[in-house]
Design a protein around this motif. Structure first.
Motif, mmCIF file in Angstrom:
data_model
loop_
_atom_site.group_PDB
_atom_site.id
_atom_site.type_symbol
_atom_site.label_atom_id
_atom_site.label_comp_id
_atom_site.label_asym_id
_atom_site.label_seq_id
_atom_site.Cartn_x
_atom_site.Cartn_y
_atom_site.Cartn_z
ATOM 1 N N LEU A 160 0.839 -1.405 -0.238
ATOM 2 C CA LEU A 160 0.093 0.048 0.383
ATOM 3 C C LEU A 160 0.852 1.215 0.176
ATOM 4 O O LEU A 160 0.681 2.498 0.357
ATOM 5 C CB LEU A 160 -0.653 -0.181 1.193
ATOM 6 N N MET A 161 2.374 0.915 -0.251
ATOM 7 C CA MET A 161 2.993 2.126 -0.113
ATOM 8 C C MET A 161 2.769 2.910 -1.302
ATOM 9 O O MET A 161 2.468 2.665 -2.894
ATOM 10 C CB MET A 161 4.613 2.354 -0.010
ATOM 11 N N PRO A 162 2.302 4.381 -1.163
ATOM 12 C CA PRO A 162 1.933 5.468 -2.240
ATOM 13 C C PRO A 162 3.294 5.589 -3.230
ATOM 14 O O PRO A 162 2.628 5.656 -4.857
ATOM 15 C CB PRO A 162 1.573 6.737 -1.571
ATOM 16 N N LYS A 163 4.322 5.408 -3.129
ATOM 17 C CA LYS A 163 5.205 5.558 -4.219
ATOM 18 C C LYS A 163 6.038 4.746 -4.566
ATOM 19 O O LYS A 163 6.957 5.179 -5.476
ATOM 20 C CB LYS A 163 6.261 6.691 -3.416
ATOM 21 N N LEU A 164 5.595 3.477 -4.006
ATOM 22 C CA LEU A 164 6.664 2.000 -4.655
ATOM 23 C C LEU A 164 6.519 1.660 -6.217
ATOM 24 O O LEU A 164 5.536 1.461 -6.553
ATOM 25 C CB LEU A 164 6.327 0.960 -3.643
ATOM 26 N N GLN A 165 7.611 1.943 -6.091
ATOM 27 C CA GLN A 165 7.550 1.631 -7.845
ATOM 28 C C GLN A 165 8.928 0.290 -8.037
ATOM 29 O O GLN A 165 8.663 -0.355 -9.108
ATOM 30 C CB GLN A 165 8.571 2.575 -8.835
ATOM 31 N N LEU A 166 9.275 0.101 -7.080
ATOM 32 C CA LEU A 166 10.520 -1.578 -7.589
ATOM 33 C C LEU A 166 10.833 -1.966 -6.146
ATOM 34 O O LEU A 166 10.442 -1.695 -5.228
ATOM 35 C CB LEU A 166 11.574 -1.186 -7.407
ATOM 36 N N LEU A 167 9.722 -3.306 -6.546
ATOM 37 C CA LEU A 167 10.066 -4.235 -5.314
ATOM 38 C C LEU A 167 10.013 -5.922 -5.854
ATOM 39 O O LEU A 167 10.274 -5.978 -6.637
ATOM 40 C CB LEU A 167 8.069 -4.501 -5.008
ATOM 41 N N ASN A 168 11.432 -6.463 -4.999
ATOM 42 C CA ASN A 168 11.738 -7.002 -5.164
ATOM 43 C C ASN A 168 11.945 -8.592 -4.189
ATOM 44 O O ASN A 168 12.906 -7.844 -3.388
ATOM 45 C CB ASN A 168 13.733 -7.372 -5.257
ATOM 46 N N LEU A 169 11.285 -9.000 -4.256
ATOM 47 C CA LEU A 169 11.053 -10.342 -3.508
ATOM 48 C C LEU A 169 11.614 -11.770 -4.355
ATOM 49 O O LEU A 169 11.818 -12.460 -3.796
ATOM 50 C CB LEU A 169 10.008 -10.300 -3.318
ATOM 51 N N LYS A 170 12.733 -11.211 -5.453
ATOM 52 C CA LYS A 170 12.631 -12.661 -6.070
ATOM 53 C C LYS A 170 14.033 -13.733 -4.770
ATOM 54 O O LYS A 170 14.601 -13.624 -3.580
ATOM 55 C CB LYS A 170 14.626 -12.540 -6.588
ATOM 56 N N SER A 171 14.088 -15.471 -4.823
ATOM 57 C CA SER A 171 14.382 -15.739 -3.976
ATOM 58 C C SER A 171 14.004 -15.564 -2.111
ATOM 59 O O SER A 171 14.018 -16.294 -1.873
ATOM 60 C CB SER A 171 15.439 -16.133 -4.313
ATOM 61 N N CYS A 172 12.738 -15.072 -2.116
ATOM 62 C CA CYS A 172 11.993 -15.767 -1.175
ATOM 63 C C CYS A 172 11.339 -16.979 -1.264
ATOM 64 O O CYS A 172 10.020 -16.884 -0.999
ATOM 65 C CB CYS A 172 11.223 -14.240 -0.967
ATOM 66 N N HIS B 173 -4.657 -5.127 -4.216
ATOM 67 C CA HIS B 173 -4.430 -4.324 -3.718
ATOM 68 C C HIS B 173 -2.451 -3.579 -3.911
ATOM 69 O O HIS B 173 -2.764 -2.183 -3.571
ATOM 70 C CB HIS B 173 -4.730 -4.242 -2.125
ATOM 71 N N VAL B 174 -2.231 -3.955 -5.256
ATOM 72 C CA VAL B 174 -0.343 -3.574 -4.806
ATOM 73 C C VAL B 174 -0.834 -1.771 -5.040
ATOM 74 O O VAL B 174 -1.729 -1.506 -6.313
ATOM 75 C CB VAL B 174 -0.018 -4.296 -6.146
ATOM 76 N N SER B 175 0.061 -0.487 -5.038
ATOM 77 C CA SER B 175 0.299 0.178 -5.689
ATOM 78 C C SER B 175 0.209 0.183 -6.914
ATOM 79 O O SER B 175 1.069 -0.156 -7.745
ATOM 80 C CB SER B 175 1.585 0.724 -4.888
ATOM 81 N N LYS B 176 -0.483 1.428 -7.346
ATOM 82 C CA LYS B 176 -0.993 1.574 -8.585
ATOM 83 C C LYS B 176 0.377 1.899 -9.761
ATOM 84 O O LYS B 176 1.057 2.146 -11.033
ATOM 85 C CB LYS B 176 -1.835 2.226 -9.694
ATOM 86 N N SER B 177 1.682 2.743 -8.899
ATOM 87 C CA SER B 177 2.590 2.862 -9.145
ATOM 88 C C SER B 177 3.991 2.434 -9.213
ATOM 89 O O SER B 177 4.687 1.850 -9.843
ATOM 90 C CB SER B 177 3.209 4.004 -7.810
ATOM 91 N N LEU B 178 3.816 1.113 -9.126
ATOM 92 C CA LEU B 178 4.807 -0.294 -9.501
ATOM 93 C C LEU B 178 5.172 -0.327 -10.622
ATOM 94 O O LEU B 178 4.026 -0.521 -11.611
ATOM 95 C CB LEU B 178 3.830 -1.725 -8.790
#
Length: 987
Positions: free
Chosen positions: A504-516, A528-533
């Motif tokens: 829900l972070m409003p400015k989130l653009q990059l989310l790296n969850l690789k190999s979690c 519900h992910v931020s549309k700015s991603l």
């Protein structure tokens, strides 16, 4: 240092691209060299020597200036440009062309198009995105370029050598007449057969002056290797001339050879050089602009050896390099200090640690801090009032110096990467760093983070927690990071839940969850992910469950997505990226249950078809143009059962398994005829080539039977039953370039339809030997075609028959064609051997059909209409071979006013039953002979002919004027009067 890291430098993204400036005396902007008349005497002297060579008539038209030693390439460029400026001021030249080429082979087509545009030449195809073949040059455009330059005093300067032949092909004059003409090249070495002049080496001070001049020229021009039509305007909005000079003067080369250099370089430039930056630029935009600037600087030669930079080692200290040459005792004036404690001398370390103040220090990196005496850095940061970047790199460090809190107003970048023994509770001191924007805590092996770790870091934009393999949960204070744009959690393989406040972070653009690998769910859900991603990496999240629920409509959930990595993730049977118009990067593999992949409307430039998608049955690529130049069929070993690729955004209604509709044949360049894909995956295909969008959308209108009063005018053949042919190639709406790569497809084509083409003069130019499987060919409205099959002696010498499978041939409205088939000798038996139906209409310049004899043993129907100059159908000799015309049963000739002969050779057509003739007043003889026991002996291959079964339809006057080789034949033939065409009554 430069020599060590040179291999890490980037190459220009537009390798081979040309960048051309054209200046005309008295017109437009003046020449901008970046130098003034007040430049130093060494540069001025060198420029005068260059001018002297350019004005010397004895040196020839072409001069190559080459560098004696490895020097920055901008030196020759700026000096030549300054000399050209003076020549124009002195009226020696009135046109100056300056050409720069990014590293790589020059793209001559784009070079020619850009030159024409700069000269103000309006070309009808300049907006056509058909510029795919770098070797293609437009002859008409070349003549226009030549005409605009041949009567001008011209100086042409290029950093890529072009021989005279290539210059002529482009259109640049290469022969001097009464006008001044010099063709100048600036290269790294001598060029054989040309006049070569060495460029003398200059001092480092002069080199730096030229570098500053190059930057000045760059920031005042529109040139850029990466920024498209906007040129470098976005870069200039962020950097001015002084900023870029400072970037070069303080270029941190060492960062290239260390892991994570890019973010450090980004931070160093952004926080140490460009202190004031537009607030509306997010991290991603800044990174892209910095990337673009880096590529530009490299291509311009401005990423050069630091020894040319005045005072570099007086501002920048690195113990691994400087200490090799001298012991440093004064650190007061350094801007950047990199200390590896094990490599710095004890004397230099003592002076460093006892320096009372660092008034200029902005960047500090310390390695092996645990080797220092205890508490020696506790008060160190009280002396660094301008420190903006701090990197502490030590696997044994357990706590941070307390004085780090003194950096509350200045520090913007903090890296504690690889501090694997760091006590997480000691991080409480970073809460005071209110200006912090980038925090790297990767590979620190934290098992937990206190809940208040990130409290108060409202300005933080990048947080890197990757490779914390023991971290099981995120602290609640992450929710305070409302300005966070990049969040990196790669290889946090103990993390099982991603809290809802992350998505829900409003400015989130990059989310790296690789190999979690233990991450099961993200809450509340991906919906519900931020549309700015714009970038998401969930690859190898093998336990992740709830991405599957959005996999069929990723575009609805993440409309701004540009990069998606989702290998080895649970997906649904339909994986659709249709609503992601900006998606340009995708990695997808190991997803066993995906059956349909839809990448329609994206910007992907790679065909994502992998064998690691074993259940994939169909791929949809609709409205995607970026693949045209990028797809490499050699790298594709496997295809799904169905491929629907339509560049024009129209839904596929074809019944073929593989349907490809594209605007350029370049897409087939790497699809060689020997590829295993043909036999294994292209067993059925419908391939459409529509080079022109407007003409490509035009569909042929087949006239329905029974709906017109002019049935006799139209072909009595049915529209092709496409499913009957497994392999169908359709080319419609020709572009401005010969589609040579379509010949790779022709090797397996059974039905070819060529419609509304303007580039093909001879169909045989597409390599007639590759048409061995062609069964049916339709050619319509091909306005440039002069001959359909113009065979050469080399074609006749090949072992296999020519067009041995062709059964149906239809040619219509080919206005320039004079011959259908030119045969320079005898064809091998079997050439055209399967031809059954031949239909020609509306070919006003056609003189004959075949020029030499061949055995047409399966020909059944010949129908020719409205060919005003056709004189003879089968001309020449050699048709009377055994079996030729043995199955011909229908001849139809309509409105052929100068037709005099169907065939001169004596042949027998035993199956002929129907002849229709109308509007052929000069045709005086029909190929009818009655074979009897008396005349059979004179025939080479006598065949009985039952003339009583022949029905001739035509005008009574024409019938009455016919001449007969065998007068008995006429008495046994049935004649039907064919009435004149009647115009329908008006409604």
């Amino acid at each position: 240092m430069y020599s060590i890291v040179k291999k890490y430098l980037p190459k220009p993204k537009l390798s081979g691209q040309s960048f051309i400036d054209v200046y005309k005396r008295g017109e437009g902007a003046p020449v901008l060299s970046g130098l003034s008349d007040n430049c130093n005497s060494e540069i001025k002297k060198l420029a005068e020597e260059v001018m002297e060579k350019l004005l010397d008539p004895t040196d020839g038209i072409i001069i190559n200036f080459y560098r004696l030693v490895e020097r920055p390439k901008f030196e020759g460029r700026i000096i030549l440009k300054y000399a050209a400026t003076k020549l124009m001021e002195q009226n020696h030249i009135d046109v100056l062309i300056l050409a720069r080429v990014a590293d790589g082979n020059i793209d001559l087509q784009k070079f020619q198009m850009q030159l024409a545009q700069k000269l103000g030449i309006i070309h009808e195809n300049e907006d056509n995105d058909d510029g795919d073949d770098p070797d293609y040059l437009d002859d008409v455009l070349a003549r226009q370029i030549h005409a605009s330059l041949e009567k001008r005093n011209l100086l042409f300067v290029s950093e890529c050598y072009l021989d005279r032949k290539t210059l002529r092909r482009v259109g640049i004059p290469s022969v001097r007449h009464e006008y001044f003409l010099k063709l100048v090249f600036v290269t790294e070495s001598r060029v054989n057969s040309e006049f070569n002049v060495p460029l003398e080496a200059i001092t480092n001070a002069s080199c730096w002056d030229l570098a500053c001049a190059q930057v000045h020229e760059y920031t005042h021009s529109q040139w850029s290797t990466t920024s498209g039509r906007e040129g470098n305007k976005p870069i200039r909005d962020m950097f001015d001339t002084n900023n870029i000079i400072q970037c070069i003067a303080n270029f941190p080369w060492f960062y290239y050879s260390t892991r994570g250099w890019k973010l450090f370089w980004f931070a160093d430039i952004l926080f140490s050089t460009v202190i004031e930056c537009p607030n509306n630029l997010n991290v991603n935009t800044r990174l892209k602009l910095l990337d673009a600037l880096l590529y530009d600087l490299y291509e311009l030669g401005l990423a050069f050896d630091e020894r040319f930079i005045p005072g570099f080692y007086q501002r920048w200290f690195h113990s691994a390099f400087v200490e090799q040459n001298q012991k440093v005792t004064n650190f007061v004036d350094f801007d950047k200090i990199v200390v590896v404690y094990s490599l710095i001398s004890k004397e230099s370390w003592r002076h460093l640690i006892t320096t009372p103040k660092f008034p200029k220090l902005s960047t500090l990196e310390i390695t092996n801090i645990s080797s220092l005496p205890p508490n020696i850095l506790e008060d160190f940061f009280k002396k660094t009032e301008k420190l903006r970047l701090l990197s502490i790199y030590d696997s044994e460090c357990s706590s941070l110096p307390r004085s780090i809190t003194c950096l509350v107003e200045t520090l913007k970048y903090l890296s504690l990467r690889l501090c694997r023994n760091l006590d997480p509770d000691s991080l409480s001191c970073i809460q005071a760093l209110k200006k912090l924007e980038i925090l790297q805590l990767s590979d620190t092996r934290f098992e937990y983070l206190p809940d208040d770790t990130f409290q108060g870091l409202e300005r933080l934009q990048v947080l890197d927690l990757s490779k914390n393999r023991n971290l099981k949960s995120l602290p609640s204070s992450v929710s305070c990071l409302q300005n966070l744009e990049h969040f990196l959690l790669e290889d946090c393989d103990q993390l099982s839940v991603l809290p809802s406040f992350v998505l829900l972070m409003p400015k989130l653009q990059l989310l790296n969850l690789k190999s979690c690998t233990k991450l099961r769910n993200v809450t509340p859900s991906f919906r519900h992910v931020s549309k700015s991603l714009i970038e998401l990496d969930i690859s190898n999240c093998t336990s992740l469950e709830n991405f599957k629920e959005v996999s069929s409509s990723v575009g609805d959930t993440l409309p701004c997505l540009e990069v998606l990595h989702c290998s080895k993730v649970k997906l649904g049977k339909l994986f659709s990226l249709k609503g992601c118009p900006n998606l340009n990067t995708l990695t997808l593999g190991g997803n066993k249950n995906v059956e349909v992949l839809d990448i329609s409307g994206t910007q992907l430039n790679k065909l994502h078809i992998e064998e690691s998608l074993p259940d994939l049955k169909r791929i949809n690529i609709v409205g995607t143009k970026c693949l045209l130049r990028a797809v490499d069929w050699k790298l594709i070993k496997w295809l799904p059962q169905e491929v629907n690729w339509n560049e024009f955004g129209e839904e596929n209604r074809s019944e073929f398994r593989v349907y490809i509709a594209v605007s350029s044949d370049i897409v087939f360049k790497t699809l060689e005829s020997t590829s295993q894909l043909w036999e294994e995956h292209f067993s059925q295909f419908h391939i459409c080539l529509f080079p022109s969008n407007e003409r490509g959308k035009e569909k042929r209108m087949f006239v329905p039977r029974g709906r017109t009063h002019y049935n006799d005018i139209y072909m009595r053949t049915k529209s092709p039953s496409f499913p009957y042919y497994d392999r169908f190639l359709e080319c419609a709406g020709g572009g401005n370039r010969f589609p040579k790569y379509v010949s790779n497809v022709l090797s397996y084509t059974q039905f070819l339809s060529l419609y509304d083409d303007r580039t093909i003069k001879r169909l045989s130019d597409l390599q007639v030997e590759k048409m061995a499987e062609l069964k049916e060919c339709w050619i319509e409205k091909c306005y440039s075609m002069e001959t359909v099959f113009d065979l050469k002696p080399s074609d006749l010498a090949k072992p296999k028959p020519i067009l041995g499978c062709l059964e149906n041939l239809r040619i219509s409205q080919v206005m320039k064609a004079t011959n259908m088939c030119i045969i320079p000798g005898s064809l091998k038996r079997g050439s055209f051997g399967c031809l059954k139906h031949m239909h020609l209409e509306y070919c006003p310049n056609l003189l004959n059909v075949f020029t030499s004899g061949l055995c047409l043993e399966n020909l059944e129907v010949v129908e020719i209409k409205f060919c005003a100059r056709l004189q003879e159908v089968f001309s020449g000799k050699g048709y009377n071979v055994e079996g030729s015309f043995s199955k011909l049963h229908t001849l139809c000739f309509i409105e052929l006013p100068v037709l005099t002969s169907i065939i001169e050779d004596v042949v027998y057509m035993p199956s002929l039953t129907k002849i229709k003739v109308k509007g052929c007043p000069k045709l005086r003889m029909l190929p009818l002979r009655c074979t009897t026991s008396n005349c059979a002996s004179s025939s080479k291959h006598p065949v009985p002919l039952n003339v009583t079964s022949v029905v001739v339809s035509g005008e009574p006057d024409w019938w009455g004027g016919l001449q007969w080789a065998d007068k008995n034949v006429k008495e046994h033939i049935s004649f039907k009067s064919w009435p004149l065409l009647k115009f329908p009554r008006q409604a």
